[in-house]
Design a protein around this motif. Structure first.
Motif, PDB file in Angstrom:
ATOM      1  N   SER A  10       0.833  -1.203   0.000  1.00  0.00           N
ATOM      2  CA  SER A  10       0.000   0.000   0.000  1.00  0.00           C
ATOM      3  C   SER A  10       0.865   1.249   0.000  1.00  0.00           C
ATOM      4  CB  SER A  10      -0.906   0.026   1.237  1.00  0.00           C
ATOM      5  OG  SER A  10      -1.549  -1.212   1.455  1.00  0.00           O
TER       6      SER A  10
ATOM      7  N   TYR B 177      -2.431   3.153   3.776  1.00  0.00           N
ATOM      8  CA  TYR B 177      -3.197   2.061   4.381  1.00  0.00           C
ATOM      9  C   TYR B 177      -4.038   2.630   5.525  1.00  0.00           C
ATOM     10  CZ  TYR B 177      -4.046  -2.374   6.850  1.00  0.00           C
ATOM     11  OH  TYR B 177      -4.622  -3.442   7.473  1.00  0.00           O
TER      12      TYR B 177
ATOM     13  N   ASP C  72      -7.819  -1.414   7.510  1.00  0.00           N
ATOM     14  CA  ASP C  72      -8.561  -2.626   7.182  1.00  0.00           C
ATOM     15  C   ASP C  72      -7.956  -3.242   5.918  1.00  0.00           C
ATOM     16  OD1 ASP C  72     -10.322  -4.630   6.513  1.00  0.00           O
ATOM     17  OD2 ASP C  72     -12.109  -3.335   6.408  1.00  0.00           O
TER      18      ASP C  72
ATOM     19  N   ASP D  35      -8.989  -5.448   3.945  1.00  0.00           N
ATOM     20  CA  ASP D  35      -9.957  -5.766   2.892  1.00  0.00           C
ATOM     21  C   ASP D  35     -10.658  -4.533   2.324  1.00  0.00           C
ATOM     22  OD1 ASP D  35      -9.639  -8.640   3.022  1.00  0.00           O
ATOM     23  OD2 ASP D  35     -10.660  -8.525   4.966  1.00  0.00           O
ATOM     24  N   ASP D  36     -10.296  -3.354   2.811  1.00  0.00           N
ATOM     25  CA  ASP D  36     -10.939  -2.110   2.386  1.00  0.00           C
ATOM     26  C   ASP D  36     -10.353  -1.652   1.049  1.00  0.00           C
ATOM     27  OD1 ASP D  36     -12.153   0.302   2.086  1.00  0.00           O
ATOM     28  OD2 ASP D  36     -11.341   1.217   3.916  1.00  0.00           O
TER      29      ASP D  36
ATOM     30  N   SER E 170     -10.665   1.017  -0.293  1.00  0.00           N
ATOM     31  CA  SER E 170     -10.283   2.427  -0.253  1.00  0.00           C
ATOM     32  C   SER E 170      -8.789   2.612  -0.014  1.00  0.00           C
ATOM     33  CB  SER E 170     -11.065   3.163   0.854  1.00  0.00           C
ATOM     34  OG  SER E 170     -12.451   3.135   0.589  1.00  0.00           O
ATOM     35  N   ASN E 171      -8.108   1.567   0.463  1.00  0.00           N
ATOM     36  CA  ASN E 171      -6.653   1.639   0.581  1.00  0.00           C
ATOM     37  C   ASN E 171      -6.045   1.904  -0.801  1.00  0.00           C
ATOM     38  OD1 ASN E 171      -6.448   0.915   3.415  1.00  0.00           O
ATOM     39  ND2 ASN E 171      -6.978  -1.183   2.802  1.00  0.00           N
TER      40      ASN E 171
ATOM     41  N   ARG F  60     -12.051  -2.032  -8.119  1.00  0.00           N
ATOM     42  CA  ARG F  60     -13.429  -2.433  -7.803  1.00  0.00           C
ATOM     43  C   ARG F  60     -14.039  -3.247  -8.939  1.00  0.00           C
ATOM     44  NH1 ARG F  60     -12.620   2.193  -4.888  1.00  0.00           N
ATOM     45  NH2 ARG F  60     -13.435   2.124  -2.735  1.00  0.00           N
TER      46      ARG F  60
ATOM     47  N   ARG G  19      -6.383  -8.008  -1.192  1.00  0.00           N
ATOM     48  CA  ARG G  19      -6.050  -7.726   0.208  1.00  0.00           C
ATOM     49  C   ARG G  19      -4.837  -6.810   0.247  1.00  0.00           C
ATOM     50  NH1 ARG G  19      -7.746 -10.137   4.953  1.00  0.00           N
ATOM     51  NH2 ARG G  19      -6.316 -10.026   6.724  1.00  0.00           N
TER      52      ARG G  19
END
Length: 376
Positions: free
Chosen positions: A237, A240, A243, A245-246, A248-249, A292, A304
């Protein structure tokens, strides 16, 4: 005597007539029959048979033709070139597959990095990258599992001088020179970073898990402990948010892991094809834009993210050296700046490792930031 001569004459006449007939028959036969022995002359019929053969060779393509066969010559040469190119590609494929077999871990994971001549030069990024494995904690064995992809002939020569697994990847754009220190986001830079994606896809298709790592990155501890089998893709990342699994990272694809699945091979192809939708952008930007899309729909890829406290970079630097696995020269532009700070990070790590264990565990030893170009 006269009577004797008259009696012999009919016999002689008979023999001479028989001999003449025999000579005539042999002459007629030999003038019409096909020779039973090999000949160096290629008849028109044999030339036509060769032109229609599937096993055409370059020497056959150069055989003189009669007038009016220029089109056949041209097609023959094209067929020969296609055959030669297919042979070369097959040999390169065999070479690459063999290299992967030699480099793979027991679980069929291959580590890949890429360099051009400027990054592979003595004292440049590749030397510091390899040094980090020697000074890290029980990670020197990972070097034998690294395939270094050279983007030009100079990088290949230098790689082979210091490493066992080196592979030359020619750029997708013919005639492109990728040997220099490419400026960030220039066209040459973009061609350089995009050229490796198809090869990464091929690694997955051959059944190998892939861990790609940029060469401007220092390894200090085993980062594989931060990769989970529950995800299809595990990425480092830039930023970060807590999360893993987010979505948005913000990903950094300079350290990214792919499981060897058909889904991931399709995701890689989708990623590469998406370049056309974002002209002038690098692979990481496009991955962030389509993450996404990869996670939804038919692809259904689970992505992840790794905490920057462990797999870190200058965009969001981990401060606790007891947790650090890798440090990436992110948010840093220019070969000179990256190399300067990479060497300083390795120097700080060596200083940390030289301290007693109890002092390390106190957590008060950190980066010095001394004379840093990008580190902050």
């Amino acid at each position: 005597m006269a009577s004797s001569k008259n009696s012999i004459s009919p016999v002689v006449v008979f023999l001479l007539g028989a001999a003449s007939a025999t000579v005539l028959i042999v002459f007629v036969f030999t003038s019409t029959a096909t020779p039973a022995w090999p000949t160096m002359v290629t008849t028109p019929r044999r030339r036509q048979e060769k032109a229609g053969s599937a096993s055409v060779t370059v020497s056959a393509a150069r055989t003189p033709r009669a007038k009016g066969t220029a089109g056949s010559d041209s097609e023959l040469r094209r067929t020969a070139r296609t055959s030669d190119q297919a042979g070369r590609e097959e040999a390169e494929e065999d070479e690459f597959a063999g290299m992967l077999r030699r480099a793979a871990m027991e679980d069929r994971t291959v580590i890949m990095t890429s360099v051009n001549e400027a990054w592979a030069a003595p004292g440049s990024l590749m030397d510091s990258f390899l040094e980090s494995f020697r000074v890290g904690v029980n990670i020197s064995h990972f070097v034998q599992h690294i395939v270094v992809v050279a983007m030009d002939e100079g990088a290949l020569r230098r790689c082979r001088a210091v490493h066992p697994h080196c592979y030359l990847l020619l750029p997708e754009v013919g005639g492109l020179d990728l040997s220099g220190a490419k400026s960030y986001m220039t066209k040459d830079y973009l061609d350089l970073v995009w050229s490796k994606l198809k090869l990464q896809q091929r690694i997955l298709e051959l059944g190998y898990n892939l861990l790609f790592t940029d060469v401007d990155l220092a390894w200090f501890r085993n980062p594989l402990v931060h990769i989970t089998a529950a995800a299809d893709i595990t990425t480092s990342s830039d930023f970060y948010f807590g999360d893993p699994d987010d979505l948005s990272n913000f990903p950094n694809t300079g350290f990214i892991y792919f499981k060897a699945t058909a889904r991931n091979a399709r995701a890689m192809a989708y990623w590469h094809a998406a370049r056309r939708r974002f002209p002038g952008e690098h692979d990481q930007f496009v991955f962030n834009e389509i993450k996404r899309e990869l996670a939804a729909g038919d692809l259904g890829v689970r992505i992840r993210f790794i905490d920057t406290a462990a797999v870190s970079g200058f965009c969001q630097l981990g401060r606790d050296l007891n947790r650090i696995s890798t440090v990436h020269m992110t948010c840093c532009i220019g070969l000179e700046n990256k190399l300067h700070d990479l060497k300083n990070v390795i120097r700080d790590w060596k200083s940390y490792m030289a301290r007693p264990r109890w002092e390390q565990q106190m957590g008060k030893i950190g980066w010095t930031f001394q004379g840093g170009k990008c580190i902050h």
